[in-house]
Design a protein around this motif. Structure first.
Motif, PDB file in Angstrom:
ATOM      1  N   ARG A   1      42.485  51.368  28.412  1.00 25.85           N
ATOM      2  CA  ARG A   1      43.196  51.473  29.693  1.00 25.85           C
ATOM      3  C   ARG A   1      44.574  50.834  29.583  1.00 25.85           C
ATOM      4  O   ARG A   1      45.557  51.353  30.106  1.00 25.85           O
ATOM      5  CB  ARG A   1      42.392  50.796  30.807  1.00 25.85           C
TER       6      ARG A   1
ATOM      7  N   LEU B   1      46.773  42.897  30.451  1.00 23.76           N
ATOM      8  CA  LEU B   1      46.718  44.314  30.831  1.00 23.76           C
ATOM      9  C   LEU B   1      48.074  44.661  31.409  1.00 23.76           C
ATOM     10  O   LEU B   1      48.489  44.026  32.381  1.00 23.76           O
ATOM     11  CB  LEU B   1      45.667  44.532  31.919  1.00 23.76           C
TER      12      LEU B   1
ATOM     13  N   LEU C   1      37.839  51.688  38.281  1.00 26.51           N
ATOM     14  CA  LEU C   1      37.880  51.164  36.909  1.00 26.51           C
ATOM     15  C   LEU C   1      38.025  49.643  36.897  1.00 26.51           C
ATOM     16  O   LEU C   1      37.404  48.961  36.075  1.00 26.51           O
ATOM     17  CB  LEU C   1      39.021  51.822  36.109  1.00 26.51           C
ATOM     18  N   ILE C   2      38.815  49.099  37.802  1.00 23.77           N
ATOM     19  CA  ILE C   2      38.946  47.631  37.858  1.00 23.77           C
ATOM     20  C   ILE C   2      37.617  47.021  38.311  1.00 23.77           C
ATOM     21  O   ILE C   2      37.146  46.020  37.756  1.00 23.77           O
ATOM     22  CB  ILE C   2      40.101  47.211  38.799  1.00 23.77           C
TER      23      ILE C   2
ATOM     24  N   HIS D   1      37.473  35.283  38.813  1.00 23.64           N
ATOM     25  CA  HIS D   1      38.214  36.279  38.054  1.00 23.64           C
ATOM     26  C   HIS D   1      39.348  36.778  38.930  1.00 23.64           C
ATOM     27  O   HIS D   1      39.191  36.944  40.131  1.00 23.64           O
ATOM     28  CB  HIS D   1      37.300  37.435  37.661  1.00 23.64           C
ATOM     29  N   SER D   2      40.498  37.016  38.298  1.00 21.38           N
ATOM     30  CA  SER D   2      41.630  37.543  39.047  1.00 21.38           C
ATOM     31  C   SER D   2      41.789  39.017  38.687  1.00 21.38           C
ATOM     32  O   SER D   2      41.475  39.423  37.566  1.00 21.38           O
ATOM     33  CB  SER D   2      42.877  36.744  38.662  1.00 21.38           C
ATOM     34  N   THR D   3      42.304  39.804  39.628  1.00 18.09           N
ATOM     35  CA  THR D   3      42.516  41.220  39.331  1.00 18.09           C
ATOM     36  C   THR D   3      43.806  41.423  38.536  1.00 18.09           C
ATOM     37  O   THR D   3      44.160  42.555  38.228  1.00 18.09           O
ATOM     38  CB  THR D   3      42.550  42.063  40.622  1.00 18.09           C
TER      39      THR D   3
ATOM     40  N   TYR E   1      38.681  48.582  28.245  1.00 18.78           N
ATOM     41  CA  TYR E   1      39.758  47.685  28.698  1.00 18.78           C
ATOM     42  C   TYR E   1      41.008  47.891  27.832  1.00 18.78           C
ATOM     43  O   TYR E   1      42.115  48.093  28.329  1.00 18.78           O
ATOM     44  CB  TYR E   1      39.227  46.259  28.560  1.00 18.78           C
TER      45      TYR E   1
ATOM     46  N   SER F   1      35.134  47.171  35.454  1.00 17.46           N
ATOM     47  CA  SER F   1      35.550  46.304  34.354  1.00 17.46           C
ATOM     48  C   SER F   1      35.231  44.842  34.673  1.00 17.46           C
ATOM     49  O   SER F   1      34.607  44.125  33.874  1.00 17.46           O
ATOM     50  CB  SER F   1      37.062  46.476  34.119  1.00 17.46           C
ATOM     51  N   ILE F   2      35.651  44.409  35.854  1.00 17.09           N
ATOM     52  CA  ILE F   2      35.441  42.992  36.199  1.00 17.09           C
ATOM     53  C   ILE F   2      33.949  42.701  36.358  1.00 17.09           C
ATOM     54  O   ILE F   2      33.407  41.768  35.754  1.00 17.09           O
ATOM     55  CB  ILE F   2      36.211  42.630  37.492  1.00 17.09           C
TER      56      ILE F   2
ATOM     57  N   LYS G   1      31.587  42.510  33.292  1.00 17.44           N
ATOM     58  CA  LYS G   1      31.679  41.252  32.519  1.00 17.44           C
ATOM     59  C   LYS G   1      30.944  40.129  33.233  1.00 17.44           C
ATOM     60  O   LYS G   1      30.378  39.247  32.620  1.00 17.44           O
ATOM     61  CB  LYS G   1      33.145  40.827  32.372  1.00 17.44           C
TER      62      LYS G   1
HETATM   63  N1  URA Z   1      40.663  42.128  35.031  1.00 21.35           N
HETATM   64  C1  URA Z   1      39.689  42.802  34.369  1.00 21.35           C
HETATM   65  O1  URA Z   1      38.819  42.194  33.753  1.00 21.35           O
HETATM   66  N2  URA Z   1      39.680  44.126  34.420  1.00 21.35           N
HETATM   67  C2  URA Z   1      40.598  44.832  35.087  1.00 21.35           C
HETATM   68  O2  URA Z   1      40.525  46.037  35.092  1.00 21.35           O
HETATM   69  C3  URA Z   1      41.625  44.150  35.774  1.00 21.35           C
HETATM   70  C4  URA Z   1      41.635  42.766  35.730  1.00 21.35           C
END
Ligand code: URA
Length: 401
Positions: free
Chosen positions: A167, A113, A178-179, A81-83, A164, A182-183, A186
């Motif tokens: 935001r 996002l 929060l990041i 996963h990338s930020t 998500y 969120s990541i 999932k």
């Molecule tokens: N990717 C995500 O799933 N969530 C975030 O908050 C940022 C990147």
């Protein structure tokens, strides 16, 4: 209750785990309204959260829906996963590549996002591709193809699905807790053995400085480890876009080029690095071996890999070099904003994105260019072309060697 939680967050007071759990449950069942949730997010964005609070938020968001399991399928189960970045289409390439190399990739991704593109929006530029497969369908696709790329649903990670989008709409994305939540929420539902995190740093990322990116990487690694998930973090540059294509369908085209043995070198290198498979991955890409796996992935999600992508037929505007010299800067943040203005991203939840708009770079940073040479093409549908063109021109610096 919610009034007390909002006051606590506004004043930067620590919330108990049970209060964070109740807040998340309220977001999902609707007893916490969207404006209340937005205010809570804004306070967290400004005042932060402690590490134990971040872990509690991650747990509550993970437990907001079902956990996926893969009985009858042999692992290992891995994901990346990338930020968030500009031109970052690595997931589209890495999922079929890993599957081709024998790993299993249950990938839950997100939409765009802010100015950063979203894997789900990119995939939906493929006619028929569904990003809302349900658990039994996901099991079948993983078994048959070796990978899937799907979104959060009402059953899987529903809290992240709601927060998500909120935001994105309220500009409360660039927050380490929060990041992190969120990541990881999932990823923790997806039954993974290993998670690779690409933490982006630069003008086109949520973390602009190396110190901020390191803080985010540390938070992701700590909360991941705390939750029993092996997390590997990489910091990568996002001052310059990744590859040459920015925009949903344009990025799918570039990802397919890469899967067929071509594509820009910086993109191929990052894919190989994140795969952790070195020469095997490099050879697999060079031979185009993972491309049939991509086609199978798209078909299994209901899409047609041969059909023209949505959004075709955009008008084009070329931006040329105004001087000769070395291309010293192609600012990812400004180019991401330009693509967003053209319609590649959304201003509020539920807005449609325009799949075909975006930017294709014809020269990469460091290249020698001549005055009058085309540097990039804007693909547009008439929307905000002047503003986008202005941002794109500001993104370019040409100087001496
Ligand atoms: N990717 C995500 O799933 N969530 C975030 O908050 C940022 C990147």
């Amino acid at each position: 209750m919610i009034q007390n939680w909002l006051e606590d967050r506004r004043l930067g007071r620590v919330q108990a785990d049970v209060e964070i759990e109740a807040f998340v449950a309220g977001v999902v069942d609707g007893s916490v309204t969207r404006p209340q949730a937005a205010a809570w997010l804004a306070f967290v964005n400004c005042r932060g959260m402690t590490a134990p609070e971040t872990a509690a938020l991650t747990r509550a968001m993970t437990d907001s829906g079902e956990r996926l399991a893969w009985p009858g399928i042999a692992g290992p189960f891995v994901d990346k996963h990338s930020t968030g970045g500009v031109g970052d289409k690595v997931s589209l390439i890495l999922a079929p590549l890993w599957a081709e190399l024998g790993l299993r990739v249950p990938m839950l991704s997100g939409r765009g996002l802010g100015i950063t593109g979203g894997t789900l929006d990119k995939l939906e530029s493929i006619p028929g591709y569904r990003t809302d497969l349900q658990a039994p369908e996901l099991h079948q696709v993983l078994e048959e193809v070796g990978c899937f790329i799907n979104g959060q649903t009402e059953q899987v990670a529903p809290a992240d699905r709601i927060l998500y989008a909120l935001r994105d709409e309220t500009g409360t994305v660039p927050s380490v807790p929060l990041i992190t939540a969120s990541i990881l929420s999932k990823k923790l539902v997806a039954g993974l053995d290993r998670l690779v995190l690409d933490v982006k740093c630069g003008s086109g990322a949520f973390m602009h400085t190396r110190a901020e990116a390191e803080e985010l990487a540390a938070s992701l690694a700590t909360v991941g480890a705390h939750s029993g998930l092996e997390v590997e973090t990489h910091l990568s540059d996002m001052d310059t876009p990744l590859g040459c294509a920015i925009g949903n369908a344009l990025e799918v085209v570039e990802a397919v080029e890469c899967l067929q043995g071509g594509g820009p070198e910086d993109l191929r290198k990052l894919v190989v690095l994140l795969s952790g498979e070195g020469q095997r991955a490099r050879d697999c890409l060079a031979r185009g071996d993972a491309y049939p796996r991509w086609q199978a992935l798209v078909r299994a999600h209901g899409g047609d890999p041969e059909a023209p992508l949505h959004g075709a037929g955009c008008a084009r505007e070329v931006i040329e070099a105004t001087a000769s010299g070395r291309l010293q800067r192609l600012d990812a943040g400004l180019l991401g904003r330009a693509a967003w203005r053209l319609g590649a991203g959304r201003a509020k939840a539920g807005d449609p994105v325009h799949w075909g708009v975006g930017i294709v770079l014809h020269a990469q940073r460091g290249a020698r260019v001549e005055a009058g040479q085309p540097l990039m093409t804007l693909f547009h549908a008439g929307q905000q072309l002047n503003q986008a063109g202005e941002l794109a021109r500001q993104a370019i610096d040409i100087g001496e060697d």
